[in-house]
Design an enzyme around this catalytic site. Structure first.
Site, PDB file in Angstrom:
ATOM      1  CG  ASP A 128      -2.187  -1.220   1.078  1.00  8.19           C
ATOM      2  OD1 ASP A 128      -2.693  -1.502  -0.276  1.00  8.19           O
ATOM      3  OD2 ASP A 128      -2.098  -1.289   2.555  1.00  8.19           O
ATOM      4  CG  LEU A 129       4.986   1.415   0.117  1.00  8.97           C
ATOM      5  CD1 LEU A 129       6.508   0.898   0.366  1.00  8.97           C
ATOM      6  CD2 LEU A 129       4.453   2.668   1.340  1.00  8.97           C
ATOM      7  CB  THR A 182      -2.125   0.719  -8.998  1.00 11.60           C
ATOM      8  OG1 THR A 182      -1.630  -0.547  -8.115  1.00 11.60           O
ATOM      9  CG2 THR A 182      -2.775   0.495  -9.573  1.00 11.60           C
ATOM     10  CG  HIS A 183      -0.334   6.780  -7.244  1.00 14.97           C
ATOM     11  ND1 HIS A 183      -1.343   7.953  -7.975  1.00 14.97           N
ATOM     12  CD2 HIS A 183       0.207   8.320  -6.839  1.00 14.97           C
ATOM     13  CE1 HIS A 183      -1.249   9.130  -7.657  1.00 14.97           C
ATOM     14  NE2 HIS A 183      -0.332   9.001  -7.517  1.00 14.97           N
ATOM     15  CE  LYS A 199      -2.045  -5.464  -7.531  1.00 13.44           C
ATOM     16  NZ  LYS A 199      -0.546  -5.242  -7.317  1.00 13.44           N
ATOM     17  CG  ASP A 236      -4.387  -2.200  -7.150  1.00  7.89           C
ATOM     18  OD1 ASP A 236      -5.226  -0.948  -6.046  1.00  7.89           O
ATOM     19  OD2 ASP A 236      -3.826  -2.039  -5.856  1.00  7.89           O
ATOM     20  CB  ALA A 289       0.957  -8.301  -4.716  1.00  5.27           C
ATOM     21  N   GLY A 290       2.473  -6.007  -2.655  1.00  4.52           N
ATOM     22  CA  GLY A 290       2.786  -6.661  -1.510  1.00  4.52           C
ATOM     23  C   GLY A 290       4.320  -5.584  -1.946  1.00  4.52           C
TER      24      GLY A 290
END
Length: 217
Positions: free
Chosen positions: A12-13, A16-17, A37, A52, A117-118
């Site tokens: 969650d950093l 995807t953004h 993904k 995402d 992922a992660g």
């Protein structure tokens, strides 16, 4: 085709953004783009538009293609192997690698991203991590970190791990964390410790354009 693996120093950093901004910027320049993904957890089948994969599909200009972006989707917001187990499935690294390799072989895009992922060392299967997937694919890595207190240690540790295993880090993105210390100050500090790789800043503005980042890749 230029292909990159988008990895994070944690969860969650803003991977995807950052990936979406890159895809939109490349498309605006006239490039053909694609994204994959291979597995996503925390997926709500009743609201796929919040996921995402849906965000990536929208950035590709193909909002209905979220199922193609992420073929393995699990409901529980847990590590992929644990989320899959709750749905009576077992993830196997060889299958994830094959999914990615088949996807890459079928692309004719100018620019393609695979998003993990992660974090770098987050479990993907019962006996393998994101790092194992990256090693199997051997793509240049776009490493995304936050700007929270402690991010320097997490980022420098991830860089050491990636380089020790022979992976190329194409660029580093510092994605602004909510409620974090001054973003510019954090980036200035990181540039003292990391001089080999370009560091680009990604503010939490939804309209952020990734032109500088794309130019450095």
């Amino acid at each position: 085709m230029k292909a990159l693996f988008v990895a994070g120093t944690g969860t969650d950093l803003g991977k995807t953004h950052v990936a979406c901004a890159l895809l939109r910027t490349a498309r605006a320049r006239g490039a053909t783009v694609d994204a994959f993904k291979p597995v996503v957890s925390g997926f709500d089948p009743n609201a796929p538009e919040t996921s995402d994969p849906a965000r990536l599909a929208a950035a590709l200009g193909r909002p209905d293609d979220w199922a193609k972006v992420s073929p393995r989707r699990y409901r529980a917001p847990l590590a992929p192997n644990l989320a899959a187990r709750l749905e009576d499935e077992t993830l196997v690294m060889a299958d994830l690698v094959a999914d990615c390799q088949t996807w890459l072989a079928g692309r004719d895009s100018a620019f393609a991203l695979i998003e993990g992922a992660g974090g770098v060392m987050s479990p993907m299967t019962d006996d393998a991590t994101n790092l194992d997937l990256m090693l199997a694919l051997d793509l240049p890595v776009l490493l995304v970190a936050g700007s929270y207190l402690g991010t320097a240690s997490h980022l420098l540790t991830a860089l050491e791990v990636l380089r020790a295993r022979g992976l190329t880090v194409a660029a580093i993105v510092i994605s602004e964390s909510l409620g974090a210390p001054d973003l510019a100050q954090t980036v200035d500090m990181l540039r003292v410790f990391e001089r080999r790789t370009p560091i680009v800043v990604a503010p939490r503005d939804a309209d952020w354009e990734a032109a500088e980042l794309l130019d450095r890749l």
